[in-house]
Enzyme design. Structure first.
Site, mmCIF file in Angstrom:
data_model
loop_
_atom_site.group_PDB
_atom_site.id
_atom_site.type_symbol
_atom_site.label_atom_id
_atom_site.label_comp_id
_atom_site.label_asym_id
_atom_site.label_seq_id
_atom_site.Cartn_x
_atom_site.Cartn_y
_atom_site.Cartn_z
ATOM 1 N N GLU A 43 -0.784 -8.362 5.575
ATOM 2 C CA GLU A 43 -0.455 -8.427 7.013
ATOM 3 C C GLU A 43 -1.706 -8.297 7.887
ATOM 4 O O GLU A 43 -1.642 -8.508 9.089
ATOM 5 C CB GLU A 43 0.591 -7.357 7.376
ATOM 6 C CG GLU A 43 0.112 -5.906 7.412
ATOM 7 C CD GLU A 43 -0.067 -5.271 6.021
ATOM 8 O OE1 GLU A 43 0.041 -5.977 5.007
ATOM 9 O OE2 GLU A 43 -0.339 -4.050 5.991
ATOM 10 N N CYS A 103 0.818 -1.210 0.000
ATOM 11 C CA CYS A 103 0.000 0.000 0.000
ATOM 12 C C CYS A 103 0.858 1.269 0.000
ATOM 13 O O CYS A 103 1.472 1.565 -1.017
ATOM 14 C CB CYS A 103 -0.998 -0.055 1.154
ATOM 15 S SG CYS A 103 -2.429 0.959 0.845
ATOM 16 N N HIS A 153 -3.254 -5.304 1.773
ATOM 17 C CA HIS A 153 -2.586 -5.527 3.066
ATOM 18 C C HIS A 153 -2.605 -6.989 3.513
ATOM 19 O O HIS A 153 -3.415 -7.354 4.368
ATOM 20 C CB HIS A 153 -3.291 -4.705 4.147
ATOM 21 C CG HIS A 153 -3.103 -3.233 4.032
ATOM 22 N ND1 HIS A 153 -2.040 -2.569 4.598
ATOM 23 C CD2 HIS A 153 -3.845 -2.298 3.400
ATOM 24 C CE1 HIS A 153 -2.130 -1.277 4.338
ATOM 25 N NE2 HIS A 153 -3.226 -1.084 3.604
HETATM 26 N N1 GLN Z 1 -3.679 6.440 1.155
HETATM 27 C C1 GLN Z 1 -2.394 6.170 1.705
HETATM 28 C C2 GLN Z 1 -1.301 6.998 1.035
HETATM 29 O O1 GLN Z 1 -1.541 7.643 0.067
HETATM 30 C C3 GLN Z 1 -2.054 4.694 1.603
HETATM 31 C C4 GLN Z 1 -3.039 3.889 2.400
HETATM 32 C C5 GLN Z 1 -2.490 2.640 3.002
HETATM 33 O O2 GLN Z 1 -1.276 2.434 3.124
HETATM 34 N N2 GLN Z 1 -3.399 1.805 3.464
HETATM 35 O O3 GLN Z 1 -0.199 6.990 1.479
#
Ligand code: GLN
Length: 196
Positions: free
Chosen positions: A176, A81, A174
């Site tokens: 994890e 992410c 994710h």
């Molecule tokens: N929206 C977050 C960002 O732009 C990422 C979201 C996440 O890691 N769950 O950094």
């Protein structure tokens, strides 16, 4: 299991969840905040969180260049992410400044407000038959994939959500936050694999 040394970038975000999964797999991973803590590591996870904050702290702790150098030396990295955002070569947005390590173009918060967060069962090629339960939280989208990048999984309606380039791994979701350890095992195999 593996004798490889693994760290989790612990500047912000859900690094504790990654450490807990690794512990379940009998891997004592270290928390990484300072450049010197990257030395001797075979693999590093960059967790989910807020990519602008993680990027700012990477600069506060002066860890950016050491991280880029360690990747050139063969360290494996997996970004989940926000971690994926930071691995990208290019972002659609101006901020943050990514590490430019993987040949991906990424758009942040790409799924709009109504579907801020969603879950989907997605087949991930190297993980075998049964699909992986993918949790997306204000997720980024991979909008362009370079020639050397292998797509590992996509949404049914299209859109790459997991990719690999040599020893670099990126997931928009994710692993994890689930009980399924297959993705972490896949990364540990990559960490232990001989240099490509
Ligand atoms: N929206 C977050 C960002 O732009 C990422 C979201 C996440 O890691 N769950 O950094």
């Amino acid at each position: 299991m593996t004798l490889a040394k693994v760290g989790v970038l612990a500047l912000q975000g859900d690094f504790a969840e990654h450490l807990a999964v690794l512990r379940r797999l009998n891997v004592e991973a270290t928390e990484v905040r300072l450049p010197g803590q990257l030395e001797g590591l075979d693999g590093l996870i960059i967790p989910g969180g807020e990519s602008t904050t993680i990027a700012r702290l990477m600069d506060v702790y002066s860890i950016r260049e050491a991280l880029q150098r360690r990747v050139k030396e063969g360290m494996a990295v997996w970004g989940t992410c926000a971690g994926m955002i930071l691995l990208a070569r290019r972002l659609v947005e101006d901020r943050p400044e990514p590490l430019g390590l993987m040949d991906l173009e990424v758009r942040r918060n790409a799924y709009g407000r109504q579907v801020d967060s969603f879950e989907a069962d997605i087949p991930i090629k190297p993980l075998g038959e049964s699909p992986f339960h993918c949790i997306f939280i204000r997720a980024p989208k991979i909008v362009n994939v370079g020639g050397g990048v292998q797509v590992l999984g996509s949404l049914a309606e299209g859109g790459v959500v997991a990719a690999q380039q040599g020893k670099l791994l990126a997931t928009a979701f994710h692993p994890e936050l689930t009980d399924d350890t297959r993705f972490h095992k896949y990364f540990l195999d990559l960490v232990a694999a001989p240099q490509a």
